[in-house]
Design a protein around this motif. Structure first.
Motif, mmCIF file in Angstrom:
data_model
loop_
_atom_site.group_PDB
_atom_site.id
_atom_site.type_symbol
_atom_site.label_atom_id
_atom_site.label_comp_id
_atom_site.label_asym_id
_atom_site.label_seq_id
_atom_site.Cartn_x
_atom_site.Cartn_y
_atom_site.Cartn_z
ATOM 1 N N VAL A 1 20.818 7.880 16.349
ATOM 2 C CA VAL A 1 20.788 6.805 17.354
ATOM 3 C C VAL A 1 22.030 6.895 18.244
ATOM 4 O O VAL A 1 21.934 6.868 19.474
ATOM 5 C CB VAL A 1 20.711 5.412 16.667
ATOM 6 C CG1 VAL A 1 20.782 4.298 17.695
ATOM 7 C CG2 VAL A 1 19.434 5.286 15.847
ATOM 8 N N LEU A 2 23.193 7.053 17.635
ATOM 9 C CA LEU A 2 24.445 7.083 18.414
ATOM 10 C C LEU A 2 24.502 8.288 19.354
ATOM 11 O O LEU A 2 25.154 8.238 20.395
ATOM 12 C CB LEU A 2 25.659 7.102 17.466
ATOM 13 C CG LEU A 2 25.856 5.819 16.655
ATOM 14 C CD1 LEU A 2 26.936 6.001 15.608
ATOM 15 C CD2 LEU A 2 26.200 4.646 17.562
ATOM 16 N N SER A 3 23.813 9.358 18.980
ATOM 17 C CA SER A 3 23.828 10.549 19.835
ATOM 18 C C SER A 3 22.773 10.452 20.940
ATOM 19 O O SER A 3 22.748 11.264 21.846
ATOM 20 C CB SER A 3 23.533 11.802 18.995
ATOM 21 O OG SER A 3 22.200 11.724 18.514
ATOM 22 N N GLY A 4 21.872 9.476 20.805
ATOM 23 C CA GLY A 4 20.797 9.329 21.790
ATOM 24 C C GLY A 4 19.573 10.176 21.441
ATOM 25 O O GLY A 4 18.635 10.259 22.223
ATOM 26 N N THR A 5 19.584 10.797 20.261
ATOM 27 C CA THR A 5 18.448 11.636 19.844
ATOM 28 C C THR A 5 17.218 10.772 19.531
ATOM 29 O O THR A 5 16.102 11.128 19.872
ATOM 30 C CB THR A 5 18.829 12.472 18.591
ATOM 31 O OG1 THR A 5 20.094 13.059 18.839
ATOM 32 C CG2 THR A 5 17.808 13.536 18.276
#
Ligand code: UDP
Length: 193
Positions: free
Chosen positions: A138-142
């Protein structure tokens, strides 16, 4: 269960836990997801000067997560990160122990992350360690989190299934979980403790 019960803090991450708690008349105040708690802790770490280390997810994912978090919280001390696909503990453990983070976030999926933390707890030098599941994705935007209205209605699981259909194979556990909760309820109604 033994590993979970040995933790200092257990938070109700899933809607099914809230449902079970309600059925068993031990209602919980709210859902506390790993990602929400992690994000609050990251903000607090920036304020208080605590160092943080990220362990888990694929190499490019954890790197992107660290970059995104650093961009949002420029003063945060991210003292290192390592992907979660290793056969040998040596390298990640060595890196963590050199960095001695105040907060160690382990996102290798449940129950892998809990087993890893439990098995290595006497060797890890850090303040607090916490399992955070798919938070680096989630934090990486994946992957994306469900819209807030779905989160509030306890439907985040549905959004996650739609986004990652292969997660569906996990729902094999659901009927058993529901059955166990109902059996427990029945036991209480019939006069158990
Ligand atoms: N993962 C990992 N090592 C592994 C298997 C998985 O680091 O050997 C990572 C994976 O890349 C993903 C996370 O663990 O980032 C799994 O997230 P999932 O959503 O399955 O976990 P949950 O939140 O359901 O516990």
């Amino acid at each position: 269960m033994q590993i979970l019960q040995s933790a200092d803090l257990i938070v109700p991450d899933g809607s099914s836990i809230l449902w079970a708690a309600k059925v068993l008349k031990k209602p919980l105040k709210a859902r506390v997801t790993g990602i929400d708690l992690m994000q609050l802790l990251l903000k607090e770490a920036e304020k208080k000067g605590w160092s943080v280390y990220f362990l888990g997810a694929k190499p490019d994912v954890v790197e992107k997560a660290a970059i995104n978090v650093q961009r949002k919280l420029p003063k945060l001390n991210i003292c290192g990160y390592h992907h979660g696909y290793f056969d040998d503990n040596y390298l990640p453990l060595q890196q963590i122990n050199e960095a001695k983070p105040d907060l160690l976030f382990v996102g290798m999926g449940a129950p892998r992350q809990e087993r890893w933390l439990y098995t290595n707890k006497n060797q890890i030098q850090c303040g607090v360690a916490m399992g955070v599941g798919g938070s680096f994705d989630v934090l990486s935007g994946t992957t994306k989190r469900a819209p807030v209205w779905m989160q509030k209605r306890g439907l985040e699981w549905l959004y996650r299934y739609l986004q990652e259909p292969k997660r569906l194979k996990r729902s094999i556990m659901l009927p058993r979980f529901v059955g166990l909760v109902i059996a427990e309820k029945w036991r209480i109604v019939r006069g158990g403790d």
